[in-house]
Scaffold this motif. Structure first.
Motif, PDB file in Angstrom:
ATOM      1  N   SER A  83       0.857  -1.184   0.000  1.00 21.27           N
ATOM      2  CA  SER A  83       0.000   0.000   0.000  1.00 21.27           C
ATOM      3  C   SER A  83       0.888   1.226   0.000  1.00 21.27           C
ATOM      4  O   SER A  83       1.568   1.493   0.995  1.00 21.27           O
ATOM      5  CB  SER A  83      -0.902  -0.003   1.233  1.00 21.27           C
ATOM      6  OG  SER A  83      -1.636   1.195   1.304  1.00 21.27           O
ATOM      7  N   ASP A 110      -7.720  -3.513   6.387  1.00 21.20           N
ATOM      8  CA  ASP A 110      -8.975  -2.761   6.456  1.00 21.20           C
ATOM      9  C   ASP A 110      -9.110  -1.992   7.767  1.00 21.20           C
ATOM     10  O   ASP A 110      -9.596  -0.858   7.782  1.00 21.20           O
ATOM     11  CB  ASP A 110     -10.172  -3.691   6.261  1.00 21.20           C
ATOM     12  CG  ASP A 110     -10.247  -4.266   4.857  1.00 21.20           C
ATOM     13  OD1 ASP A 110      -9.552  -3.735   3.945  1.00 21.20           O
ATOM     14  OD2 ASP A 110     -10.988  -5.249   4.666  1.00 21.20           O
ATOM     15  N   SER A 113      -6.723   0.874   7.583  1.00 17.04           N
ATOM     16  CA  SER A 113      -7.274   1.845   6.642  1.00 17.04           C
ATOM     17  C   SER A 113      -8.308   2.722   7.340  1.00 17.04           C
ATOM     18  O   SER A 113      -8.350   3.938   7.134  1.00 17.04           O
ATOM     19  CB  SER A 113      -7.905   1.119   5.457  1.00 17.04           C
ATOM     20  OG  SER A 113      -8.445   2.037   4.547  1.00 17.04           O
ATOM     21  N   LYS A 118      -8.093   6.023   5.614  1.00 19.00           N
ATOM     22  CA  LYS A 118      -7.825   5.552   4.242  1.00 19.00           C
ATOM     23  C   LYS A 118      -6.418   5.898   3.757  1.00 19.00           C
ATOM     24  O   LYS A 118      -6.094   5.682   2.609  1.00 19.00           O
ATOM     25  CB  LYS A 118      -8.852   6.090   3.239  1.00 19.00           C
ATOM     26  CG  LYS A 118     -10.287   5.906   3.641  1.00 19.00           C
ATOM     27  CD  LYS A 118     -10.779   4.537   3.317  1.00 19.00           C
ATOM     28  CE  LYS A 118     -12.270   4.426   3.624  1.00 19.00           C
ATOM     29  NZ  LYS A 118     -12.614   3.233   4.308  1.00 19.00           N
ATOM     30  N   VAL A 120      -3.254   4.524   4.255  1.00 14.97           N
ATOM     31  CA  VAL A 120      -2.369   3.461   4.734  1.00 14.97           C
ATOM     32  C   VAL A 120      -1.004   3.693   4.105  1.00 14.97           C
ATOM     33  O   VAL A 120      -0.653   3.129   3.074  1.00 14.97           O
ATOM     34  CB  VAL A 120      -2.928   2.059   4.402  1.00 14.97           C
ATOM     35  CG1 VAL A 120      -2.043   0.977   4.991  1.00 14.97           C
ATOM     36  CG2 VAL A 120      -4.346   1.925   4.926  1.00 14.97           C
TER      37      VAL A 120
END
Length: 188
Positions: A83, A110, A113, A118, A120
């Protein structure tokens, strides 16, 4: 070991592995240069920091440019996800179910995140390291998978989308909740 006999007269000696709750050997997050940002090892496969760092370097070298999501290295199954400038890894034994390891990885990603809004990536992870460790502790404890639903993890860690990060109040609430759970388990 057990003998399996077939009607045809053929017999086989089969060895079954004892089922175990201890499925996770390690979880770690590296930056895009292979440096450790977060790591937890749950058994004695790599007892020293030096051995852990060498293992992480080998894993990074094998996976950093690969397009797959799974690797096998040194008798271990490794699932991973990248990510932006992070690589997240979950390590299990070679006999471990890859789908189980992937569910832990997906839950970790998740949940992170959510708490990182959001984002990451390295900068946000470093600023919220306490929350990242709380998330990891809710997912895996001592190598045992406790939770694979990110919504449950987030609820347990008590993050809300309008929070600006981990507050002293939310830590106190988590501790109070843990005390209550222990009290109720002792009263049963």
């Amino acid at each position: 070991m057990i003998w399996v006999h077939f009607e045809s007269g053929v017999s086989f000696l089969c060895q079954f592995q004892e089922p175990s709750l201890y499925t996770i050997k390690a979880v770690f997050i590296l930056d895009n240069d292979g440096r450790r940002l977060l790591a937890k090892y749950y058994d004695d496969t790599f007892p020293s920091m030096k051995e852990q760092m060498a293992f992480e370097k080998n894993v990074f070298n094998k996976t950093s440019r690969a397009e797959s999501e799974i690797a096998f290295l040194g008798g271990m199954t490794i699932v991973y996800k990248s990510s932006i400038d992070l690589l997240l890894y979950v390590v299990g034994s070679s006999s471990e179910n890859e789908l189980m390891l992937m569910s832990v990885l997906a839950c970790l990603f998740d949940s992170l995140s959510h708490i990182l809004r959001k984002n990451v990536e390295k900068r946000w992870l470093l600023e919220n390291m306490d929350g990242a460790f709380l998330v990891l502790d809710e997912i895996v404890d001592g190598g045992v998978i406790l939770e694979s639903d990110p919504q449950q993890v987030i609820q347990k860690v008590n993050f809300r989308t309008d929070d600006t990060g981990l507050t002293e109040q939310s830590v106190a609430q988590v501790l109070q909740s843990a005390k209550e759970q222990i009290k109720w388990s002792l009263l049963k």
